[in-house]
Motif scaffolding. Sequence first.
Motif, PDB file in Angstrom:
ATOM      1  N   ARG A  38      74.593  42.491 -11.489  1.00  0.00           N
ATOM      2  CA  ARG A  38      74.214  43.911 -11.508  1.00  0.00           C
ATOM      3  C   ARG A  38      72.910  44.167 -10.765  1.00  0.00           C
ATOM      4  O   ARG A  38      72.749  45.218 -10.128  1.00  0.00           O
ATOM      5  CB  ARG A  38      74.070  44.386 -12.958  1.00  0.00           C
ATOM      6  N   PHE A  39      71.972  43.250 -10.850  1.00  0.00           N
ATOM      7  CA  PHE A  39      70.666  43.399 -10.210  1.00  0.00           C
ATOM      8  C   PHE A  39      70.574  42.476  -9.002  1.00  0.00           C
ATOM      9  O   PHE A  39      71.160  41.383  -8.990  1.00  0.00           O
ATOM     10  CB  PHE A  39      69.533  43.040 -11.173  1.00  0.00           C
ATOM     11  N   SER A  40      69.795  42.901  -8.021  1.00  0.00           N
ATOM     12  CA  SER A  40      69.578  42.081  -6.834  1.00  0.00           C
ATOM     13  C   SER A  40      68.116  42.163  -6.423  1.00  0.00           C
ATOM     14  O   SER A  40      67.581  43.271  -6.239  1.00  0.00           O
ATOM     15  CB  SER A  40      70.477  42.563  -5.701  1.00  0.00           C
ATOM     16  N   ILE A  41      67.481  41.011  -6.254  1.00  0.00           N
ATOM     17  CA  ILE A  41      66.087  40.966  -5.844  1.00  0.00           C
ATOM     18  C   ILE A  41      66.014  40.593  -4.376  1.00  0.00           C
ATOM     19  O   ILE A  41      66.806  39.759  -3.898  1.00  0.00           O
ATOM     20  CB  ILE A  41      65.268  39.980  -6.710  1.00  0.00           C
ATOM     21  N   SER A  42      65.104  41.223  -3.656  1.00  0.00           N
ATOM     22  CA  SER A  42      64.905  40.915  -2.247  1.00  0.00           C
ATOM     23  C   SER A  42      63.431  41.111  -1.909  1.00  0.00           C
ATOM     24  O   SER A  42      62.670  41.669  -2.713  1.00  0.00           O
ATOM     25  CB  SER A  42      65.779  41.810  -1.367  1.00  0.00           C
TER      26      SER A  42
END
Length: 121
Positions: A66-70
């Motif tokens: 559900r979450f994506s870090i960049s």
Amino acid sequence: QVQLVESGGGLVQPGGSLRLSCAASGSIFSINAMGWYRQAPGNQRELVATIGSGGSTNYVDSVKGRFSISSDNAKNTVYLQMNSLKPDDTAVYYCYGKILVYGSGWPRDYWGQGTQVTVSS
């Protein structure tokens, strides 16, 4: 010496999306890792996601998929894209950085001031 400034929190309905941003500034020599933690009322602060300088990522199980870090290393900025938000995601989200500053022999932890995320209908 280092400031972390978050933005992007707010109120969203269940199933909605938000994008958090955190920019690091100051006497930064290098950034080993950045990430996000959160703390809900009555709970301990917990890790949400981190990203290393090489791009490796780590997520708490409850947000995987559900979450994506960049990150944008040129801007010393980390992002957290949050999709399919649930009421349980309601918390204050804190930006974190393990940062080496000029003149220091080792990196230390820095924290932002926190941004509120509320998921409610």
